[in-house]
Write an enzyme that holds these catalytic residues in place. Structure first.
Site, mmCIF file in Angstrom:
data_model
loop_
_atom_site.group_PDB
_atom_site.id
_atom_site.type_symbol
_atom_site.label_atom_id
_atom_site.label_comp_id
_atom_site.label_asym_id
_atom_site.label_seq_id
_atom_site.Cartn_x
_atom_site.Cartn_y
_atom_site.Cartn_z
ATOM 1 N N CYS A 198 -5.719 -4.414 15.605
ATOM 2 C CA CYS A 198 -7.125 -4.014 15.507
ATOM 3 C C CYS A 198 -8.080 -4.927 16.262
ATOM 4 O O CYS A 198 -9.300 -4.742 16.203
ATOM 5 C CB CYS A 198 -7.555 -3.920 14.048
ATOM 6 S SG CYS A 198 -7.547 -5.528 13.186
ATOM 7 N N CYS A 215 -3.962 -9.600 11.616
ATOM 8 C CA CYS A 215 -5.035 -9.972 10.697
ATOM 9 C C CYS A 215 -4.515 -10.008 9.263
ATOM 10 O O CYS A 215 -3.517 -9.384 8.925
ATOM 11 C CB CYS A 215 -6.209 -9.001 10.810
ATOM 12 S SG CYS A 215 -5.804 -7.293 10.407
ATOM 13 N N ARG A 218 -7.238 -7.509 3.364
ATOM 14 C CA ARG A 218 -8.616 -7.104 3.115
ATOM 15 C C ARG A 218 -9.032 -7.626 1.747
ATOM 16 O O ARG A 218 -8.345 -7.429 0.756
ATOM 17 C CB ARG A 218 -8.755 -5.587 3.165
ATOM 18 C CG ARG A 218 -10.184 -5.091 2.977
ATOM 19 C CD ARG A 218 -10.254 -3.566 3.035
ATOM 20 N NE ARG A 218 -9.884 -3.054 4.339
ATOM 21 C CZ ARG A 218 -8.774 -2.334 4.568
ATOM 22 N NH1 ARG A 218 -7.954 -2.056 3.581
ATOM 23 N NH2 ARG A 218 -8.497 -1.905 5.781
ATOM 24 N N HIS A 228 -2.867 -6.039 8.382
ATOM 25 C CA HIS A 228 -1.817 -5.787 9.376
ATOM 26 C C HIS A 228 -0.695 -6.822 9.317
ATOM 27 O O HIS A 228 0.458 -6.502 9.628
ATOM 28 C CB HIS A 228 -2.436 -5.726 10.773
ATOM 29 C CG HIS A 228 -3.268 -4.497 10.970
ATOM 30 N ND1 HIS A 228 -4.508 -4.504 11.560
ATOM 31 C CD2 HIS A 228 -3.046 -3.204 10.610
ATOM 32 C CE1 HIS A 228 -5.000 -3.275 11.588
ATOM 33 N NE2 HIS A 228 -4.137 -2.471 11.008
ATOM 34 N N TYR A 257 5.238 -13.955 2.242
ATOM 35 C CA TYR A 257 5.026 -12.610 1.709
ATOM 36 C C TYR A 257 6.126 -12.245 0.718
ATOM 37 O O TYR A 257 5.885 -11.547 -0.265
ATOM 38 C CB TYR A 257 4.989 -11.593 2.851
ATOM 39 C CG TYR A 257 3.722 -11.683 3.663
ATOM 40 C CD1 TYR A 257 2.535 -11.117 3.206
ATOM 41 C CD2 TYR A 257 3.701 -12.347 4.883
ATOM 42 C CE1 TYR A 257 1.363 -11.211 3.930
ATOM 43 C CE2 TYR A 257 2.533 -12.439 5.627
ATOM 44 C CZ TYR A 257 1.368 -11.874 5.146
ATOM 45 O OH TYR A 257 0.208 -11.971 5.863
ATOM 46 N N ASP A 260 5.243 -14.147 -2.280
ATOM 47 C CA ASP A 260 3.878 -13.784 -2.669
ATOM 48 C C ASP A 260 3.082 -14.997 -3.116
ATOM 49 O O ASP A 260 2.452 -15.001 -4.171
ATOM 50 C CB ASP A 260 3.911 -12.719 -3.779
ATOM 51 C CG ASP A 260 2.543 -12.045 -3.955
ATOM 52 O OD1 ASP A 260 1.747 -12.080 -3.006
ATOM 53 O OD2 ASP A 260 2.291 -11.486 -5.036
ATOM 54 N N CYS A 331 -13.127 -12.876 -17.472
ATOM 55 C CA CYS A 331 -13.927 -11.649 -17.442
ATOM 56 C C CYS A 331 -13.160 -10.458 -18.007
ATOM 57 O O CYS A 331 -13.760 -9.518 -18.528
ATOM 58 C CB CYS A 331 -14.409 -11.353 -16.026
ATOM 59 S SG CYS A 331 -13.105 -11.330 -14.788
ATOM 60 N N HIS A 802 -12.323 -9.510 -10.184
ATOM 61 C CA HIS A 802 -13.348 -9.656 -11.212
ATOM 62 C C HIS A 802 -13.480 -8.349 -11.985
ATOM 63 O O HIS A 802 -13.349 -7.260 -11.410
ATOM 64 C CB HIS A 802 -14.674 -10.021 -10.544
ATOM 65 C CG HIS A 802 -15.772 -10.349 -11.505
ATOM 66 N ND1 HIS A 802 -15.644 -11.301 -12.494
ATOM 67 C CD2 HIS A 802 -17.032 -9.853 -11.632
ATOM 68 C CE1 HIS A 802 -16.773 -11.380 -13.175
ATOM 69 N NE2 HIS A 802 -17.628 -10.511 -12.685
#
Length: 842
Positions: A198, A215, A218, A228, A257, A260, A331, A802
């Site tokens: 991208c 990248c 998100r 990606h 990954y 994790d 929370c 959150h």
């Protein structure tokens, strides 16, 4: 002061000096949320070390006869007093992702001036440090030591806050030492990197196996990247990536990954050199992940990170409008408890009866479930703590109201509710749905008699299986508390828009693209839940053969309050957890009347309860299970003279699932066989129904051969209760095995007092009866509901992000974001995670 000295001498035996390990409650009242900062301060018993606000200290004195208390009052220093001219060092910004560690977040964010004195009851005579100087040595020494011990001791809440974590502690990756790197000739320049998909130029990660640059993930607010690098791992399985821009001679951010987590890579210089990168010449150009997380944690709770950030929200206060402090990723707890105490059953059980509960509280009310739940409920509903928080000073000079309240800090409640639990005892983020079920479990165990408020959510589910060849049916029922709705992604109504967004991301023809969510009709979610499920290879007791069957699920009862969970959190084919980014048009009203179970239909025949005939094979020698059921000298329990070996056709996956739950292999084979390969639920029910059979889990043979011998089996003695508890915990943990096992080991202290009755129901459900209960107590009524609350989650996983909740109060939606309580202008009902409905009465 002679009189006071004599009084002190008379009570000297009740004055203790705190020792290491003593629980000193010097910043929260055991029965309210009063603190040293509250009006009247806090009185701490110098014998039991329990704290009480001014409204409860006389009560404690009257009940116990204790006379000596330490009176703590605390006032916040003015802003000018916190600068360097005051003699105190200025506050330091955190440099480590940690709490209670040098360089980490300071749990005492506000600076206070404290005043401490001894108070003697009932006349409340005060004794200061100066007064002690004039008293006899024995009094002066004992009281001075006690006061010094109190002042130096960590309060219980402070100790709980700093017991947590150092977020920068990383483990060495198991892939690092033996990582294979491709000899593809790829060389990475020292700067000017772009995502290969991208064209993003920030948050870039280089895969250490093939050198590809993509990248990152998100973030919950849509920034960060386009996932990606993660997609590349999912396609290739190459596990390690380094964040470009963080490489320095001292190291870099490396992510695994497969594991994790952020990891250490001792061979990083060698791995980077493979692609032409010299660590010794690299300079840092981007924030590390630690720096980014520190920034996020500094902003946590700010109005800008929640979904209504684009509107000016009006702060609210008053009864039922009390905020809750975030104790560090709490929370999820705040949101759930705010909603639960809008339910009349919880209000009646705990708040209306608060005086009775306090009167019956044990000597240490901090460890009593009912007391702490009642304290929390009263704190939320009374309005006593629904006051604007003191203005800490705003660097940007804005005068816009923020909605912060003094609120309540549920430290004592959180410590008690999470005690011994592997997850809820930590300061890590948790799943609100799992916490709701955990709290309901605790309510069940603590309501063995009297009203049980969790009944407001309890309902029966009927499952109807119909053999398609004989058209005969089988009915089973189970208890549930939450309706889980699947998300049929293939039913999105904006498919073309999603495809276009995906195309733009792949082609990167215009840089970063706006987030486009899949729009899923609520009706499609309900249809996915209610449509018949086809069971292939179903063994029908009616036709004595395998055939096809259909299974439909319906409500056997409708609860007073219905909780709906949108199953947004799932696992991909590679078992990587992910969150579905969807918008669902959840309605304000529901009519579920069409989903009511009807039971056996007129003229409908039921499937016979007979067992299927086994498929026999030639005799094979059968040996006992040594160590559990026999030995080399005496293996007669499963002698080949007593039974024959068989090899029935079984569903191996169901057998494996049962074995993973701890059942012996032959018990699993029998369960699957005698339920006709109809699935894990039926097989577990069969096991539970045969726990008391003599002989234990012998090999599966013809039912008339009598392989279940006459001797009692150790299997029954040691696993009856364990398996019952496993099924009970599984029911309340969405049948996820690891969650169930976690539940069991986090409740070992409770097992002796927790009775488990038939069907895996706790003794709480049978209201303490020693007789087998006729069934779980459920309420029923029309299936018409109205939405009154929902909990939303922001983030990519239940373990981060959150939670906030929206509750409808007096026809007005209110948003509860920890300590901020405001009138909601645009409640994001389409983005919720848990939805709460109440029955509409005619």
């Amino acid at each position: 002061m002679a009189d006071v000295g004599e009084v002190l001498m008379s009570v000297l035996s009740t004055i203790r000096v705190p020792r290491p390990g003593d629980r000193v409650h010097k910043d929260e009242c055991a029965l309210s949320f009063s603190s040293p900062e509250s009006e009247g301060g806090l009185y701490v018993c110098m014998n039991s070390f329990l704290g009480f606000g001014s409204q409860y200290v006389d009560r404690h004195h009257a009940r116990t006869g204790q006379r000596a208390y330490l009176h703590f009052t605390r006032t916040r220093k003015k802003e000018d007093d916190n600068n360097s001219s005051s003699g105190d060092p200025p506050k330091k910004k955190p440099t480590r992702l940690a709490i209670g560690i040098e360089g980490g977040f300071d749990v005492e964010q506000d600076q206070y001036e404290e005043d401490v004195k001894v108070v003697i009851f009932p006349d409340r005579q005060q004794v200061t440090s100066e007064d002690l100087a004039t008293m006899p040595d024995v009094v002066k020494e004992r009281v001075s030591l006690s006061m010094a011990g109190f002042m130096s001791a960590d309060s219980v809440s402070h100790a709980l806050q700093v017991q947590q974590w150092d977020g920068e502690v990383r483990q060495e990756s198991r892939h690092a030492v033996d990582l294979k790197q491709l000899d593809n000739g790829l060389k990475i320049p020292p700067s000017g990197w772009r995502c290969e998909v991208c064209d993003l130029q920030e948050n870039l990660w280089m895969n250490l196996t093939d050198g590809k640059v993509f990248c990152g993930r998100r973030y919950f607010d849509g920034t960060g990247g386009n996932n990606h690098a993660l997609l590349h791992f999912q396609q290739t399985g190459f596990p390690l990536a380094v964040k470009l821009g963080t490489i320095t001679p001292d190291g870099a951010d490396v992510y695994s990954y497969d594991e994790d987590d952020m990891v250490l890579n001792p061979k990083l210089p060698e791995h980077l050199s493979h692609f032409g990168i010299d660590m010794m010449t690299m300079q840092k150009t981007e924030h590390t992940m630690t720096e980014l997380e520190i920034a996020v944690n500094q902003r946590v709770g700010e109005w800008e990170v929640i979904q209504e950030s684009g509107t000016s929200l009006r702060p609210l206060s008053g009864s039922g409008l009390t905020g809750m402090k975030n104790l560090g990723n709490s929370c999820y707890l705040n949101s759930v408890m705010q909603v639960l105490f809008t339910v009349p059953d919880f209000q009646t059980k705990y708040v209306s009866n608060i005086q009775k509960i306090f009167d019956e509280a044990p000597s240490d009310p901090t460890q009593d479930f009912k007391t702490q739940v009642a304290k929390l409920g009263y704190g939320l509903l009374s309005g006593e703590y629904s006051k604007p928080a003191p203005d800490p000073g705003d660097d940007n000079g804005t005068a816009e109201p923020r909605g912060d309240q003094v609120g309540i800090a549920p430290r004592m409640f959180k410590a008690l509710i999470g005690r011994g639990h592997a997850e809820f005892s930590t300061n890590r983020q948790q799943d609100a749905q799992e916490f709701l079920l955990h709290f309901i479990n605790m309510v069940e165990r603590n309501c063995r008699s009297g009203a049980n408020p969790s009944e407001a959510f309890r309902f029966l589910v009927e499952e109807r299986i119909v053999c398609q060849q004989s058209h005969k049916a089988k009915y089973t029922q189970r208890v549930d508390y939450i309706l889980q709705l699947p998300v049929p992604m293939d039913q999105a109504t904006n498919t073309e828009e999603l495809q276009e967004a995906e195309r733009r991301r792949e082609e990167a023809d215009s840089g970063p693209t706006p987030t486009v969510r899949a729009k899923i009709p609520f009706s499609a979610c309900m249809a996915a839940l209610s449509e018949p499920e086809v069971l292939s290879d179903f063994w029908s007791s009616a036709v004595q053969a395998k055939t096809t069957a259909t299974k439909t699920t319906r409500f056997a009862s409708f609860p007073d309050h219905l909780v709906i969970q949108i199953k947004k959190f799932t696992f991909g084919l590679d078992w990587v957890p992910k969150k579905l980014d969807v918008s669902i048009d959840v309605p304000d009203t529901l009519d579920l009347g069409d989903l009511r179970a009807t039971g056996q239909q007129p003229g409908e025949e039921l499937l016979p309860e007979t067992a299927p005939p086994p498929l026999m094979t030639p005799d094979v020698e059968v040996k006992g299970i040594l160590g559990s059921y026999g030995n080399e000298e005496d293996d007669s329990l499963y002698s080949p003279l007593l039974c024959q070996s068989v090899s029935p056709v079984l569903d191996d996956s169901t057998v494996s699932q049962l074995c993973e739950m701890g059942f012996p292999l032959e018990a699993c084979r029998k369960a699957v066989y005698y339920t006709g390969n109809t699935g894990i639920d039926a097989a577990m029910n069969w096991v539970m129904g045969h726990m008391d059979d003599p002989g234990g889990p012998g090999p599966l043979v013809h039912p008339h051969e009598g392989c279940w011998g006459s001797e009692p089996s150790p299997f029954l003695d040691c696993t009856n209760t364990f398996v019952s508890i496993l099924l009970f915990s599984n029911k309340n943990s969405l049948n996820v095995l690891d969650r169930a096992v976690d539940w069991i080991f986090s409740h070992l202290d409770d097992l002796e007092s927790m009775e488990v009755s038939e069907g895996g129901r706790s003794a709480a459900e049978s209201e303490g009866s020693r007789e087998p209960p006729p069934g779980p107590r459920v309420r029923d009524g029309p299936g018409k509901y109205e939405l009154f609350a929902f909990i939303s989650h922001m983030g990519t996983s239940t373990m981060c992000g959150h939670y906030v909740c929206h509750i409808k109060k007096d026809h007005q939606w209110v948003i509860f974001n920890d300590q901020k309580v405001c009138a909601s202008e645009k409640p994001p009902k389409d983005l919720g995670y848990l939805y709460f409905y109440r029955r509409v009465t005619e």
